[in-house]
Design an enzyme around this catalytic site. Structure first.
Site, PDB file in Angstrom:
ATOM      1  N   CYS A 136       0.838  -1.199   0.000  1.00  0.00           N
ATOM      2  CA  CYS A 136       0.000   0.000   0.000  1.00  0.00           C
ATOM      3  C   CYS A 136       0.877   1.256   0.000  1.00  0.00           C
ATOM      4  O   CYS A 136       1.378   1.672   1.053  1.00  0.00           O
ATOM      5  CB  CYS A 136      -0.935  -0.017   1.211  1.00  0.00           C
ATOM      6  SG  CYS A 136      -1.988   1.442   1.309  1.00  0.00           S
ATOM      7  N   CYS A 139      -0.371   4.159   2.076  1.00  0.00           N
ATOM      8  CA  CYS A 139      -0.181   3.961   3.522  1.00  0.00           C
ATOM      9  C   CYS A 139       1.283   4.177   3.918  1.00  0.00           C
ATOM     10  O   CYS A 139       1.570   4.802   4.928  1.00  0.00           O
ATOM     11  CB  CYS A 139      -0.568   2.539   3.923  1.00  0.00           C
ATOM     12  SG  CYS A 139      -2.099   1.953   3.201  1.00  0.00           S
ATOM     13  N   ASP A 140       2.203   3.649   3.121  1.00  0.00           N
ATOM     14  CA  ASP A 140       3.581   3.529   3.593  1.00  0.00           C
ATOM     15  C   ASP A 140       4.613   4.342   2.816  1.00  0.00           C
ATOM     16  O   ASP A 140       5.772   4.413   3.232  1.00  0.00           O
ATOM     17  CB  ASP A 140       3.997   2.042   3.578  1.00  0.00           C
ATOM     18  CG  ASP A 140       3.125   1.210   4.516  1.00  0.00           C
ATOM     19  OD1 ASP A 140       2.682   1.761   5.549  1.00  0.00           O
ATOM     20  OD2 ASP A 140       2.871   0.037   4.224  1.00  0.00           O
TER      21      ASP A 140
HETATM   22  P1  FAD Z   1     -11.068  -5.212   6.038  1.00  0.00           P
HETATM   23  O1  FAD Z   1     -10.266  -4.354   6.930  1.00  0.00           O
HETATM   24  O2  FAD Z   1     -10.378  -5.981   4.961  1.00  0.00           O
HETATM   25  O3  FAD Z   1     -11.908  -6.199   6.939  1.00  0.00           O
HETATM   26  C1  FAD Z   1     -12.617  -7.248   6.371  1.00  0.00           C
HETATM   27  C2  FAD Z   1     -13.314  -7.991   7.480  1.00  0.00           C
HETATM   28  O4  FAD Z   1     -14.190  -8.962   6.912  1.00  0.00           O
HETATM   29  C3  FAD Z   1     -12.389  -8.752   8.426  1.00  0.00           C
HETATM   30  O5  FAD Z   1     -12.750  -8.464   9.739  1.00  0.00           O
HETATM   31  C4  FAD Z   1     -12.657 -10.225   8.120  1.00  0.00           C
HETATM   32  O6  FAD Z   1     -12.515 -11.045   9.257  1.00  0.00           O
HETATM   33  C5  FAD Z   1     -14.119 -10.125   7.700  1.00  0.00           C
HETATM   34  N1  FAD Z   1     -14.561 -11.239   6.885  1.00  0.00           N
HETATM   35  C6  FAD Z   1     -14.086 -11.684   5.693  1.00  0.00           C
HETATM   36  N2  FAD Z   1     -14.752 -12.786   5.305  1.00  0.00           N
HETATM   37  C7  FAD Z   1     -15.679 -13.035   6.263  1.00  0.00           C
HETATM   38  C8  FAD Z   1     -16.652 -14.044   6.456  1.00  0.00           C
HETATM   39  N3  FAD Z   1     -16.818 -15.027   5.564  1.00  0.00           N
HETATM   40  N4  FAD Z   1     -17.412 -14.018   7.572  1.00  0.00           N
HETATM   41  C9  FAD Z   1     -17.281 -13.019   8.471  1.00  0.00           C
HETATM   42  N5  FAD Z   1     -16.378 -12.031   8.341  1.00  0.00           N
HETATM   43  C10 FAD Z   1     -15.572 -12.045   7.257  1.00  0.00           C
HETATM   44  N6  FAD Z   1      -5.492   2.209   5.053  1.00  0.00           N
HETATM   45  C11 FAD Z   1      -5.323   3.457   5.513  1.00  0.00           C
HETATM   46  O7  FAD Z   1      -6.251   4.271   5.406  1.00  0.00           O
HETATM   47  N7  FAD Z   1      -4.172   3.836   6.140  1.00  0.00           N
HETATM   48  C12 FAD Z   1      -3.141   2.986   6.335  1.00  0.00           C
HETATM   49  O8  FAD Z   1      -2.100   3.371   6.878  1.00  0.00           O
HETATM   50  C13 FAD Z   1      -3.296   1.657   5.882  1.00  0.00           C
HETATM   51  N8  FAD Z   1      -2.309   0.755   6.076  1.00  0.00           N
HETATM   52  C14 FAD Z   1      -2.486  -0.517   5.656  1.00  0.00           C
HETATM   53  C15 FAD Z   1      -1.457  -1.432   5.891  1.00  0.00           C
HETATM   54  C16 FAD Z   1      -1.609  -2.737   5.505  1.00  0.00           C
HETATM   55  C17 FAD Z   1      -0.510  -3.732   5.789  1.00  0.00           C
HETATM   56  C18 FAD Z   1      -2.803  -3.147   4.831  1.00  0.00           C
HETATM   57  C19 FAD Z   1      -2.967  -4.586   4.401  1.00  0.00           C
HETATM   58  C20 FAD Z   1      -3.805  -2.243   4.566  1.00  0.00           C
HETATM   59  C21 FAD Z   1      -3.654  -0.910   4.983  1.00  0.00           C
HETATM   60  N9  FAD Z   1      -4.642   0.035   4.744  1.00  0.00           N
HETATM   61  C22 FAD Z   1      -4.499   1.301   5.225  1.00  0.00           C
HETATM   62  C23 FAD Z   1      -5.879  -0.294   4.021  1.00  0.00           C
HETATM   63  C24 FAD Z   1      -7.012  -0.531   5.037  1.00  0.00           C
HETATM   64  O9  FAD Z   1      -6.574  -1.472   5.994  1.00  0.00           O
HETATM   65  C25 FAD Z   1      -8.234  -1.040   4.318  1.00  0.00           C
HETATM   66  O10 FAD Z   1      -8.625  -0.106   3.323  1.00  0.00           O
HETATM   67  C26 FAD Z   1      -9.397  -1.235   5.283  1.00  0.00           C
HETATM   68  O11 FAD Z   1      -9.026  -2.079   6.350  1.00  0.00           O
HETATM   69  C27 FAD Z   1     -10.589  -1.855   4.571  1.00  0.00           C
HETATM   70  O12 FAD Z   1     -11.601  -1.978   5.521  1.00  0.00           O
HETATM   71  P2  FAD Z   1     -12.826  -2.944   5.326  1.00  0.00           P
HETATM   72  O13 FAD Z   1     -13.666  -2.771   6.527  1.00  0.00           O
HETATM   73  O14 FAD Z   1     -13.429  -2.743   3.993  1.00  0.00           O
HETATM   74  O15 FAD Z   1     -12.213  -4.416   5.272  1.00  0.00           O
END
Ligand code: FAD
Ligand code: NAP
Length: 314
Positions: A136, A139-140
């Site tokens: 990302c 992010c980094d």
């Molecule tokens: P996610 O955070 O992907 O969460 C998905 C959820 O769905 C999880 O809890 C998982 O358990 C659940 N899930 C999946 N399948 C199922 C199922 N079958 N049943 C029940 N639950 C399920 N963004 C920033 O803004 N700033 C940053 O500094 C940043 N740093 C990052 C660093 C890293 C290493 C990564 C990988 C990402 C980073 N991001 C950052 C991006 C950010 O993390 C994502 O955009 C954000 O987390 C997405 O949120 P979300 O709620 O859509 O999904």
């Protein structure tokens, strides 16, 4: 014996989108049940410093997600440690089977299962994740001011990340396994014109090397895909940009997907083609993929669900 639980709103996923939907749905008195999945807290639990969450100059990703969970719980969201294994969106109420055996039924469903960056699968990639290896740039990238960086991949993401990283890096090397990019022509044009970017064609990453103490990347070893010749490229940051895989398996045969598996929603809303089913966060967003945008879409999904349920009651 399997238990059945009904709620007006079922939220699947516990990242920023899911927890924010939980806060809003609970405050709307919709008694939401939120199923956390295999990664409680979502992707941010896999990182360290987050520097772009408004209100926190710097916050640890896992700490932020613990706070979001506590916030949703305090508002009255019922947070369950379970994994949804099957989802039926064709019949009403919607039905979700789970790993624990509990069957969740709901009048509205908010899908917030996120997306995952694809990785090369090298042991040294794993070793340096979070310590020089990232997926990302937004992010980094900031951590590599004045340093040399490599980006791996040949699609829109790789080219956009390479361009973005020139804001920080002294030099960016884009490494691609072929001599043709998938990225749009306009992006390719910008790439070629950028004096800070060098493109290395026909190369694959063999390994990432660096120091153990402190843990950090010093460079990558690449192999020419035709000649097998090995070259070392010094770099402090390695950005893997070979695509993302949205977690849309549960709905792939029930909802329209686009851009490589992302759930399609009506523009400017979180509404899917099935009334009462909403999608938020990275699951539906192939462009921004940020915590704050995901949280914003979680809010929208709860408000969309509230409006939908109110209309059903009319
Ligand atoms: P996610 O955070 O992907 O969460 C998905 C959820 O769905 C999880 O809890 C998982 O358990 C659940 N899930 C999946 N399948 C199922 C199922 N079958 N049943 C029940 N639950 C399920 N963004 C920033 O803004 N700033 C940053 O500094 C940043 N740093 C990052 C660093 C890293 C290493 C990564 C990988 C990402 C980073 N991001 C950052 C991006 C950010 O993390 C994502 O955009 C954000 O987390 C997405 O949120 P979300 O709620 O859509 O999904
Ligand atoms: P992508 O288009 O699937 O491209 C992935 C790239 O990574 C390809 O060039 C591929 O090489 C390479 N790759 C895959 N696996 C690899 C491996 N193991 N080792 C080395 N290289 C590997 O993914 P994306 O760039 O993330 O884009 C995904 C979707 O989102 C696309 O539809 C894209 O258009 C869209 N997107 C749009 C925007 C925008 O509109 N601004 C921005 C970002 C993404 P090959 O080419 O050899 O297969």
């Amino acid at each position: 014996m399997s238990q059945t639980r009904h709620s007006p709103v079922l939220i699947i996923g516990s990242g920023p989108a899911g927890y924010t939907a939980g806060v809003y749905a609970a405050r709307a008195m919709l008694n939401p049940v939120l199923v956390q999945g295999i990664e409680p807290g979502g992707q941010l639990t896999t990182t360290t410093e987050v520097e772009n969450w408004p209100g926190d100059t710097e916050v640890q990703g896992p700490d932020l997600m613990v706070r979001m969970e506590a916030h949703a719980r305090a508002m009255g969201c019922d947070i369950v440690s379970d994994i949804i294994t099957e989802l039926d969106l064709q019949n009403r109420p919607f039905t979700a089977k789970s790993d624990s055996g509990t069957v969740y039924t709901a009048d509205a469903v908010i899908l917030a299962t996120g997306a995952r960056a694809k990785w090369l699968g090298l042991p040294t990639e794993d070793k340096f994740k979070g310590f020089g290896v990232s997926a990302c740039a937004t992010c980094d990238g900031f951590f590599y001011r004045g340093q040399e960086i490599v980006v791996v991949g040949g699609g829109n993401t790789a080219v956009e990340e390479a361009l973005f990283l020139t804001n920080f890096a002294s030099k960016v090397t884009l490494i691609h396994r072929r001599d043709e990019l998938r990225a749009e022509k306009i992006l390719q044009d910008r790439l070629q014109k950028n004096p800070k970017i060098e493109t290395l064609w026909f190369h694959e990453v063999d390994e990432i090397y660096g120091t153990d103490s402190p843990l950090g990347v010093e460079g990558i070893r690449v192999k020419h895909t035709k000649t097998g010749e090995i070259t070392d490229i010094p770099a402090k940051g390695v950005f893997i940009a070979i695509g993302h895989a949205p977690a849309s398996e549960l709905v792939k045969d029930q909802l329209e997907l686009h851009n490589g598996g992302y759930v399609k929603v009506a523009p400017g809303t979180t509404r899917t083609a099935i009334p009462g089913v909403f999608a938020a966060g990275d699951l539906t967003d192939h462009i921004y993929r940020q915590a704050v945008t995901s949280a914003g879409m979680g809010c929208m999904a709860a408000l969309d669900a509230e409006k939908y349920l109110a209309e059903q009651g009319d």
